[in-house]
Enzyme design. Sequence first.
Site, short mmCIF file in Angstrom:
data_model
loop_
_atom_site.label_atom_id
_atom_site.label_comp_id
_atom_site.label_asym_id
_atom_site.label_seq_id
_atom_site.Cartn_x
_atom_site.Cartn_y
_atom_site.Cartn_z
CE LYS A 29 -22.72 -21.33 -29.39
NZ LYS A 29 -23.23 -22.57 -28.77
N GLY B 200 -28.27 -22.06 -38.35
CA GLY B 200 -29.22 -22.26 -37.26
C GLY B 200 -30.56 -21.66 -37.63
CD GLU C 138 -27.85 -24.05 -44.12
OE1 GLU C 138 -29.09 -23.85 -44.05
OE2 GLU C 138 -27.30 -25.09 -43.77
CB CYS D 18 -31.67 -26.48 -42.70
SG CYS D 18 -30.20 -27.12 -43.46
CD GLU E 18 -36.50 -24.99 -40.06
OE1 GLU E 18 -36.14 -24.11 -39.26
OE2 GLU E 18 -35.73 -25.52 -40.87
P1 NAP Z 1 -30.38 -21.72 -32.86
O1 NAP Z 1 -30.91 -21.25 -31.57
O2 NAP Z 1 -30.43 -20.81 -34.00
O3 NAP Z 1 -28.89 -22.22 -32.60
C1 NAP Z 1 -27.88 -22.37 -33.57
C2 NAP Z 1 -26.55 -21.97 -32.96
O4 NAP Z 1 -26.58 -20.58 -32.59
C3 NAP Z 1 -26.20 -22.71 -31.68
O5 NAP Z 1 -24.80 -22.88 -31.61
C4 NAP Z 1 -26.69 -21.74 -30.62
O6 NAP Z 1 -26.12 -21.93 -29.37
C5 NAP Z 1 -26.29 -20.42 -31.21
N1 NAP Z 1 -27.05 -19.30 -30.68
C6 NAP Z 1 -28.24 -19.30 -30.03
N2 NAP Z 1 -28.61 -18.05 -29.73
C7 NAP Z 1 -27.64 -17.23 -30.20
C8 NAP Z 1 -27.44 -15.84 -30.21
N3 NAP Z 1 -28.34 -14.99 -29.70
N4 NAP Z 1 -26.32 -15.35 -30.79
C9 NAP Z 1 -25.42 -16.16 -31.35
N5 NAP Z 1 -25.53 -17.50 -31.35
C10 NAP Z 1 -26.64 -18.03 -30.80
O7 NAP Z 1 -31.10 -23.05 -33.24
P2 NAP Z 1 -31.59 -24.17 -32.21
O8 NAP Z 1 -32.10 -23.59 -30.94
O9 NAP Z 1 -30.55 -25.16 -32.10
O10 NAP Z 1 -32.81 -24.71 -33.01
C11 NAP Z 1 -33.98 -23.92 -33.15
C12 NAP Z 1 -34.44 -24.00 -34.56
O11 NAP Z 1 -33.41 -23.59 -35.46
C13 NAP Z 1 -34.75 -25.39 -35.01
O12 NAP Z 1 -35.92 -25.90 -34.54
C14 NAP Z 1 -34.74 -25.15 -36.49
O13 NAP Z 1 -35.90 -24.51 -36.89
C15 NAP Z 1 -33.56 -24.26 -36.69
N6 NAP Z 1 -32.35 -24.99 -37.03
C16 NAP Z 1 -31.89 -24.87 -38.30
C17 NAP Z 1 -30.75 -25.54 -38.67
C18 NAP Z 1 -30.20 -25.47 -40.04
O14 NAP Z 1 -29.35 -26.27 -40.37
N7 NAP Z 1 -30.60 -24.53 -40.85
C19 NAP Z 1 -30.08 -26.32 -37.74
C20 NAP Z 1 -30.55 -26.39 -36.42
C21 NAP Z 1 -31.68 -25.69 -36.08
P3 NAP Z 1 -26.92 -22.84 -28.32
O15 NAP Z 1 -26.81 -24.21 -28.86
O16 NAP Z 1 -26.22 -22.67 -27.07
O17 NAP Z 1 -28.34 -22.33 -28.29
#
Ligand code: NAP
Length: 503
Positions: A198, A250, A272, A306, A406
């Site tokens: 996904k 994420g 990660e 990240c 972060e």
């Molecule tokens: P996120 O909410 O953790 O999303 C990452 C992935 O998980 C997306 O595919 C997301 O889908 C999915 N997801 C969201 N809620 C979920 C749930 N309850 N169960 C399973 N999967 C779920 O991250 P984000 O909203 O894109 O970004 C928020 C913060 O995450 C950023 O500001 C940053 O701090 C961090 N981040 C970290 C990385 C990294 O590489 N470590 C990368 C991106 C973001 P949706 O896209 O539909 O929400």
Amino acid sequence: MTTATAPQPLSAIKDFLASPQKLLIDGKRVDSASGDTFEVLDPSNNTVLTRVPKGEKADIDRAVKSARNAFKNGPWRKLTVSERGKLIWKLADLIEQRSEEFAQLETLDNGKPLTIARAADVPLTVDNFRYYAGMATKIHGETIDISVPYAPGAEFLDFTLREPMGVVGQIIPWNFPLLMATWKLGVALATGNCVVLKPAEQTPLSVLYLAGLFAEAGFPDGVVNIVTGFGDAGEALARHEEVDKVAFTGSTEVGHEIIKYSAANLKRVSLELGGKSPSIVFADADLDVAAQGVAGAIFFNQGQCCCAGSRLLVHESIYEDLIGRVSALADNIKIGPGMCPDTDMGPMVSREQQERVLTYIRSGEQQGATTRTSGKPLSREMESGCYVAPTVFENVKPDMKIVAEEIFGPVVVAAPFEDLDSVIARGNDTIYGLAASVWTQDINKAHKVAKGLKAGTVWVNCHNIFDAAAPFGGYKQSGFGREMGIHALENYTQVKNVIIQLH
Ligand code: NAP
Ligand code: MG
């Protein structure tokens, strides 16, 4: 600041965006069960690029069934490892042939400069698939001499097999959409698993483009399934009882949830997550190199990495000099649409992310931190995009939100340090432990800091250096399990021990 009209994408990309987008389930391109779709935006101007299917639990169910069937009954498991490797190599070739298309899609969807997508995202993707294509024939168990003290005189042959996990769920973020998918797909396929992936809701396009290549590469139906959707689709995947392993990249917040979801069937988990990585500059560093390096560490990819070097710790004797240089570099960054050739920094991925970063900047100001960067008020034409100016904060305190959390944007917090021991302690003063960089010409300091930091990657005199062969992952709340290198095999295989008594 770049305000020129961005060049037009290739006609192949225009055609792709104009055609109906579909999920990939059991080798077929299908709509979501509900028929619902959602908009995908270009963050440089917030226009609609296309609409993609809104996959939900029912679609995850279909995809998992398809993956299970492909794993149990399909031709996939009967392929030799050499044949498996060839399919992955072929996929790499097909991506390479479409390098420019992938780069443009990544830029349109994520906002990153096309120069970066061309130089980094796509070549790293191709290289990663080739690395794991080669790895498919190098996965093996071992033979073990055993003694069995309660069976005197008996003779045994003990050996291990490395077997795939089965059905793997992969959930990826929006900062490097194609590359994050690749880090998970290459190794999962090399080890013989079947996958349901996904992508992030903000950036599904490059993965949907990739979805069109698996059949052409020769992968049997159902080996890779792609479901676009929101967090609820990710949740359904992470909870699914027919999924043997979930790999997630994420936020740390959602990472905590993934562990809870996994409890139902005790599926294996690798995570990660976020980071607050320090860049540490000693007085003996080459200051030109270090200033460029630590600026790149935070501003690369609009700070949406990240492992971004978001805490800048500088020896007090060079603090003024270095922060002056980094702030000047920040002020000279050309901000604009990623498709413009002279853009250094594109927009944030979305309005939501832009607002999140701006909220952090306001909170830093309210809590008493100061900025040396200009803050660049953006031109009227740029207001339609999700832009944020690079920002260097000083006079920060450990309890400020901008220091502890972060931000995931082009915002760095800077502070002076006195000596090696105190900077190691400062570097480790975070719930995260993803990465760090150390800038020094003294090999002793470099080794001592590398050893002292609790981080999955420590770079010395560089930052953001990645290779398919080099493991990447977190200490502490930055997650667990390593992606890339031979280390990633641990995430996607399980060990079976076989003991034969020889009579
Ligand atoms: P996120 O909410 O953790 O999303 C990452 C992935 O998980 C997306 O595919 C997301 O889908 C999915 N997801 C969201 N809620 C979920 C749930 N309850 N169960 C399973 N999967 C779920 O991250 P984000 O909203 O894109 O970004 C928020 C913060 O995450 C950023 O500001 C940053 O701090 C961090 N981040 C970290 C990385 C990294 O590489 N470590 C990368 C991106 C973001 P949706 O896209 O539909 O929400
Ligand atoms: Mg988008």
